[in-house]
Design an enzyme around this catalytic site. Structure first.
Site, PDB file in Angstrom:
ATOM      1  N   ASP A  53       7.405  -0.553   0.038  1.00 35.69           N
ATOM      2  CA  ASP A  53       6.220   0.454   0.147  1.00 35.69           C
ATOM      3  C   ASP A  53       6.173   0.985   1.650  1.00 35.69           C
ATOM      4  OD1 ASP A  53       5.658  -0.597  -2.313  1.00 35.69           O
ATOM      5  OD2 ASP A  53       3.651  -0.714  -2.375  1.00 35.69           O
ATOM      6  N   HIS A 104       4.687   6.078  -4.919  1.00 34.26           N
ATOM      7  CA  HIS A 104       3.501   5.708  -4.071  1.00 34.26           C
ATOM      8  C   HIS A 104       2.410   6.906  -3.871  1.00 34.26           C
ATOM      9  CE1 HIS A 104       1.726   1.846  -2.727  1.00 34.26           C
ATOM     10  NE2 HIS A 104       1.572   2.265  -1.359  1.00 34.26           N
ATOM     11  N   HIS A 108      -1.381   9.054  -0.266  1.00 36.68           N
ATOM     12  CA  HIS A 108      -1.864   6.779  -0.064  1.00 36.68           C
ATOM     13  C   HIS A 108      -3.368   6.944  -0.189  1.00 36.68           C
ATOM     14  CE1 HIS A 108      -1.472   2.882   1.004  1.00 36.68           C
ATOM     15  NE2 HIS A 108      -0.620   2.603   0.671  1.00 36.68           N
ATOM     16  N   HIS A 198       6.993  -3.733   3.508  1.00 35.86           N
ATOM     17  CA  HIS A 198       6.706  -2.408   3.959  1.00 35.86           C
ATOM     18  C   HIS A 198       7.605  -2.139   4.339  1.00 35.86           C
ATOM     19  CE1 HIS A 198       3.029  -4.283   2.094  1.00 35.86           C
ATOM     20  NE2 HIS A 198       2.793  -2.403   2.209  1.00 35.86           N
TER      21      HIS A 198
HETATM   22 ZN   LIG Z   1       1.539   1.591   0.349  1.00 37.16          ZN
END
Ligand SMILES: [Zn+2]
Length: 230
Positions: A53, A104, A108, A198
């Protein structure tokens, strides 16, 4: 992006339905994941899904890609639209190397706090940015922070998106050390696990350092690596 509300470590249960995996997280969010590949459809198939991510990042995404290429495995990248816009060539590199690039959000936010039109804009702008680099429109959305409720789900569905969370979270974003990231993944992984890591949003050198041990150990245990959302 490194600050995450809530605790999402525990997985109370998961079960394999016909072609779909339903994951119940500690927070109580049950989310249908996309249909698994045919080789994962049988119960007990030893497939795991690596997901990354908050990228793309010029510093860490290429390093993650190098490790994945070295081991010949593919993964799913949930990218932030703003970062795609800033580093489009990294997104196209991810797709060119055979990985899945998914949505995503644009910047954010916690989608639960946004109006319907803001959610639409977060998702569709990111779709456009990703499609421009990959030629494919993402079929999945991972809401930031795993922040899902009924309205986020219905808004995602209206945009044609499947919501994808995860079932194993080593909390690599908190930089607990590469060894801790490795052991948290390897201790909790099960057939069908979706592993959250991540490649963006901060210093991800520990994640990069943990990856070879995670992948080689899972391979030694007989796991193969699946890709979500296509
Ligand atoms: Zn995230």
């Amino acid at each position: 992006m490194a600050v995450r509300p809530g605790r999402r470590k525990g997985v109370h249960r998961f079960r394999t339905a016909i072609g779909a995996l339903v994951v119940a997280l500690t927070a109580g969010a049950a989310v249908a994941l996309p249909a698994a590949p045919a080789d994962a459809a049988g119960s007990g198939a030893k497939v795991v899904y690596l997901t990354f991510d908050d990228g793309p990042s010029t510093a860490y995404t290429p390093k993650v890609l190098n490790v994945l290429a070295r081991y010949g495995v593919h993964a799913t990248f949930f990218e932030i639209g703003e970062n795609v816009s800033a580093h489009p060539s990294v997104t196209s590199q991810v797709a060119r190397q055979g990985h899945s690039v998914q949505n995503h959000s644009w910047s954010h936010p916690d989608l639960r706090r946004l109006s319907a039109s803001s959610v639409n804009s977060q998702v569709t702008k990111t779709d456009r940015a990703i499609r421009a680099q990959t030629g494919r429109t993402p079929s999945c959305l991972r809401p930031p922070y795993g922040g899902v409720n009924a309205s986020v789900r219905s808004r995602a569905a209206a945009l044609g998106k499947q919501v994808v969370l995860w079932s194993v979270d080593p909390q690599d974003w908190a930089r607990p050390g590469a060894g801790a990231i490795e052991s948290r993944v390897l201790r909790n992984v099960r057939p069908g696990s979706v592993i959250l890591m991540h490649d963006g949003g901060g210093d991800r050198s520990q994640t990069v350092a943990a990856l070879p041990t995670i992948i080689s150990t899972l391979k030694a245990r007989g796991y193969s690596f699946g890709v979500l959302c296509r």
